[in-house]
Enzyme design. Structure first.
Site, PDB file in Angstrom:
ATOM      1  N   TYR B 106      -9.870  43.768 -39.888  1.00  0.00           N
ATOM      2  CA  TYR B 106     -11.171  43.228 -40.290  1.00  0.00           C
ATOM      3  C   TYR B 106     -12.195  44.361 -40.364  1.00  0.00           C
ATOM      4  CZ  TYR B 106      -9.716  38.408 -39.260  1.00  0.00           C
ATOM      5  OH  TYR B 106      -9.094  37.191 -39.248  1.00  0.00           O
ATOM      6  N   TYR B 145      -2.041  40.396 -37.602  1.00  0.00           N
ATOM      7  CA  TYR B 145      -2.562  41.419 -36.686  1.00  0.00           C
ATOM      8  C   TYR B 145      -2.391  40.968 -35.238  1.00  0.00           C
ATOM      9  CZ  TYR B 145      -6.670  38.330 -36.747  1.00  0.00           C
ATOM     10  OH  TYR B 145      -7.506  37.246 -36.687  1.00  0.00           O
ATOM     11  N   ARG B 155      -1.495  37.176 -34.808  1.00  0.00           N
ATOM     12  CA  ARG B 155      -1.999  36.071 -35.627  1.00  0.00           C
ATOM     13  C   ARG B 155      -1.226  36.002 -36.935  1.00  0.00           C
ATOM     14  NH1 ARG B 155      -6.377  33.389 -35.819  1.00  0.00           N
ATOM     15  NH2 ARG B 155      -4.823  31.793 -36.118  1.00  0.00           N
ATOM     16  N   HIS B 158      -3.894  34.539 -42.341  1.00  0.00           N
ATOM     17  CA  HIS B 158      -4.793  33.383 -42.495  1.00  0.00           C
ATOM     18  C   HIS B 158      -6.100  33.793 -43.156  1.00  0.00           C
ATOM     19  CE1 HIS B 158      -6.026  35.210 -38.670  1.00  0.00           C
ATOM     20  NE2 HIS B 158      -7.239  34.761 -38.951  1.00  0.00           N
ATOM     21  N   HIS B 160     -10.182  32.501 -43.222  1.00  0.00           N
ATOM     22  CA  HIS B 160     -11.193  31.655 -42.565  1.00  0.00           C
ATOM     23  C   HIS B 160     -12.083  30.982 -43.601  1.00  0.00           C
ATOM     24  CE1 HIS B 160     -10.757  33.350 -38.404  1.00  0.00           C
ATOM     25  NE2 HIS B 160     -10.338  34.406 -39.064  1.00  0.00           N
TER      26      HIS B 160
END
Lengths: 174, 235
Positions: B106, B145, B155, B158, B160
């Site tokens: 991110y 990640y 995770r 995905h 959000h």
């Protein structure tokens, strides 16, 4: 049809939902200046902190405030990661009360560690007469009612949110 | 005021506040019962973003942060419909989008995962549904990640999402997953959703929206809370 399940906002919402506040190069849809003091001398500032069950201030919560009264529909959004003490701060108005209803702001609270968001309300300490006869406030056990009431300070109002513990804030099933 | 009442959260599919396998919930989940609230005008209204002019590339995360070239990774197009439980489509509603890059990193300053940032990818965007509730956006498929919840916690891929819908009872923040992801069965955030709701979070590969020589297509529909105003129908 079944509702789409909620998932946590996670720790990395800032550049998507509150980008300008966190200095990312993406335009913000909403911020914490729901009104400006220049246009509205009667505006108020509300600030506070969000505490977890160990008494630590939560540095990665996101609050949304919705004000709806006979004149206005105002929306604000702010993350707790940029102010001193990881406070949230909003500039807003005190809503105009409807008959026999104490004025309040709706709060939607998101954070890492919440798979689904929480709803609460901010009422005001200096509305004692309306607070005393308010149907919603009176539906809450007396010892928990004060968790919803913002305290008047020199700078406006203070409203802390406690996720757990003796002072756990009242959250609503709306 | 009319007598419209919006449905409450459906706990058959919605995750609980406390889900100890997801460790951060332990000290952040409210412990006292929620107080039932009669919906008032405040709950039956909400922000409308019709006057917020989306940027021309807000709906294309594969292009909206280009500095000196295309972002790395697998280009995808995601589409679907926003509806409520009554099956009514929700037109002109805002969808906010954020995600990791193709390496699972991110842009967020707090993310210190040792995977490269992509100078040409921010990972934030937004789009509106059209008059029939349909939406579409382009992006790069996000990577998995590690996240430290437990040993070898990863995770699944995905994206959000944040949606507003008709009023603040409709508010939804969620995550969309990808079909066949082997990490789903180990992910406490996904598994926080009751079994009946899990499939609803997994997008479907969609050849009909896949663009030849350009991008793989996925379909993901959103269903927000409905109300008692119209009879339920099958659409």
């Amino acid at each position: 049809m079944k509702q789409t399940p909620s998932q946590t906002v996670g720790p990395y919402f800032a550049y998507g939902l509150t980008p300008e506040q966190y200095l990312y190069d993406f335009r913000s849809l909403a911020d914490n200046k729901m009104v400006s003091f220049t246009d509205h001398p009667e505006a108020i500032q509300i600030e506070g902190q969000v505490f977890d069950g160990q008494g630590n201030v939560i540095p990665d919560a996101m609050l949304e405030i919705w004000l709806k009264d006979s004149e206005n529909g105002l929306f604000g959004r702010f993350g707790t990661g940029t102010e001193t003490g990881n406070k949230f701060v909003f500039h807003t108005l005190k809503p105009k009360p409807f008959a026999n209803e104490a004025p309040f702001l709706s709060v939607i609270l998101f954070m890492r560690g919440q798979l689904i968001h929480s709803y609460t309300r901010i009422y005001f300490e200096d509305e004692q007469a309306l607070n005393a006869k308010d149907e919603v406030l009176n539906s809450i056990p007396a010892e928990r009612r004060n968790t919803l009431i913002a305290q008047k300070t020199k700078y406006g109002y203070r409203f802390d949110i406690h996720m757990q513990g003796d002072q756990e804030t009242v959250f609503f099933d709306i | 005021m009319s007598d419209i009442i919006y449905n409450k959260f459906d706990w058959e599919v919605q995750p609980p506040h406390l889900h100890p396998d997801y460790k951060s919930t332990v000290f952040r989940a409210p412990t006292k019962p929620l107080i039932a609230l009669k919906q008032s005008l405040a709950e039956l209204s909400g922000p409308v973003f019709g006057d917020f002019n989306l940027g021309p590339l807000d709906h294309d995360l594969s292009k909206n942060s280009i500095v000196n070239g295309e972002p790395l990774g697998e280009r995808i197009v995601v589409h679907g419909k926003v509806m409520n439980e009554n099956g009514q489509s929700i037109p002109n509603t805002l969808i906010e989008i954020w995600q990791a890059n193709s390496c699972g990193r991110y842009v967020h300053k707090v993310d210190q995962h040792d995977a490269p940032l992509d100078p040409n990818f921010l990972g934030a965007g937004r789009c509106m549904t059209d008059s029939e509730g349909n939406y579409k956006f382009y992006t790069i498929k996000p990577g998995a990640y590690p996240w430290g919840n437990h040993y070898n916690a990863w995770r699944p891929n995905h994206i959000h999402f944040s949606l507003f819908g008709a009023n603040i009872t409709n508010r939804l923040v969620t995550q969309m997953y990808f079909p066949g992801d082997p990490l789903l069965q180990y992910d406490p955030i996904f598994l926080g959703v009751p079994p009946k709701g899990r499939e609803l979070l997994i997008s479907k590969f969609d050849l009909s929206i896949t663009e030849d020589n350009f991008a793989l297509g996925y379909r993901f529909d959103f269903v927000l809370r409905g109300n008692n105003a119209t009879p339920f129908e099958n659409i």
